[in-house]
Design an enzyme around this catalytic site. Sequence first.
Site, mmCIF file in Angstrom:
data_model
loop_
_atom_site.group_PDB
_atom_site.id
_atom_site.type_symbol
_atom_site.label_atom_id
_atom_site.label_comp_id
_atom_site.label_asym_id
_atom_site.label_seq_id
_atom_site.Cartn_x
_atom_site.Cartn_y
_atom_site.Cartn_z
ATOM 1 C CB SER A 111 -0.968 0.081 1.036
ATOM 2 O OG SER A 111 -1.774 1.022 1.193
ATOM 3 C CG ASP A 141 7.118 4.914 -11.479
ATOM 4 O OD1 ASP A 141 7.788 3.892 -11.617
ATOM 5 O OD2 ASP A 141 5.992 5.297 -11.741
ATOM 6 C CE LYS A 161 -4.688 -2.513 1.009
ATOM 7 N NZ LYS A 161 -4.861 -0.897 0.395
#
Length: 547
Positions: free
Chosen positions: A303, A314, A328
């Site tokens: 999460s 990223d 998740k």
Amino acid sequence: MSVDSPKRFNIWTPLTFSVILILGILIGFQLNKYLSNKRPISNAIERNDRLEEIIDIVNARYVDSVNADSLYEDAVTGILKHLDPHTVYIPARDMTSVTEDLEGNFKGIGVEFYILNDTPMITSVLKNGPSADAGVQTGDKILKVNDSSVIGITSDGIISKLRGIEGSIVKLSLLRPSENRLLEAKVKRGVIPIFSVESSYMIDPVTGYIRINRFSATTYREFMKALNALLGQGMKQLILDLRQNPGGYLDAATAIADEFIGDNKLLVYTQGRASDKEKYMAGQKGKFEKGRLAILVDEGSASASEILAGAVQDWDRGVVIGRRTYGKGLVQEQFELGDGSALRLTVARYYTPSGRSIQRPYDKGREVYEEDFENRFHNGSLNGPDTLGPADTIRYFTEEKHRIVYGGGGIKPDIITPYESSPLAAELYELLSSPALSNTVYEYYSRNSKEMSVYTSFSQFDASFTITPQLMTALKTNLGKEHAAQVAKVWNDNKALDFIRQRARAIIARMLFRSNGYYQQINKTDNVILRALGILRGKEYTAIVGG
């Protein structure tokens, strides 16, 4: 007046009716639009009455007595089984503990404990907390709480007795084994923090380490305190440990990501069927936007942990090291219900800056979904190369260096560090995780707590404390009672014995210096930490993300 009234009535009456008609049409249009996505109210009443009727019949006529509340809970659970695995019902009895974990505090006396041979033993006392003020010490054993014996009590039982209303008094009857005496302490309950930053320290002159165990309401404040302290000690590069961190508040994760990533860059966005797209952007000048960064993750990182790791990966801001994360990628909203319970409903998915959702599939049911860790263990992806391949995922690209990253199965680290495998790995793991090891070390500390009080800092402890031959003999004897075959193999291997000594030292360090002491000790032999240090110090970091 009487002559003019009928004329005024004749003029305003058509206009009034026209206004009412137009309003009625508008209201009807809006009501129809609102109800177009709703069940007819008669259906809702019918379905609710059907459930009530079934429960009433069972309650009245079933052969055995039943608990109506349990039937309701089972009915709700049955409904939710058809949804995703992270939509859950939280009964009212569990709401307090769930809220405390996320809010970051509770009302209690400020101790940690361990049930040692049926007796609660205090393993840590909060500095300047209620118990410390009352003279309670680490190593004390609790015999009674308010004149009620707690010998043989469960962990939940002792927690319920020690927690209570702020400002109320709890009386403890204690045994202090190191002094062989009984004593009593009256402790005034207070607000006790639940720290989410478990550890922060300098590993070497330029490398800082911070471990976060959850993302609660206080996490960002705790993190900034730790970060500023490390920067003040000369930190140039950071290891952020998110292993076994199950997540928590999204805002806490994005606030920390904002300290690493600048220039108004996208950190994460959320979107759902009934939820508009919401972007979370880096908005402030972060305290650590420059400097090498390693994020540690594993199969227990979920999460909010994945949101933070995904943003760093990223944007090519740092290196992600460890094992593939939980996977998740769903956002829950909590709805409070009338009886004090709550529904935590999935309302959106979150997407990393490259646009990937890392939520792993759950279309085969909750049981298969929850068996993922076991399956990964058996297929070798936890102690060898990760088996998640391009065929199982969707390919994306990082924002700066356009490296390939994948969605659909968790965050796959830039550097994979599998579980260590060795001829004695299984036997050693069984001994390290055995309660007999912890019991022996706790008992040793309890008997020698007075001598242990000379250690006032971890550096002093690290330099001068040694595991005695007597403690090793006790460990061999006590472990051998339940694990004779494993002990016979491990006790002839010096490297394996070093791991046992390190674990024993770490348990004692936790009792002396709380979690920070434990991780300073255990990290010395942690292969993921050692791998991260090697990457931060060498050219491999530049090859992966530049900088």
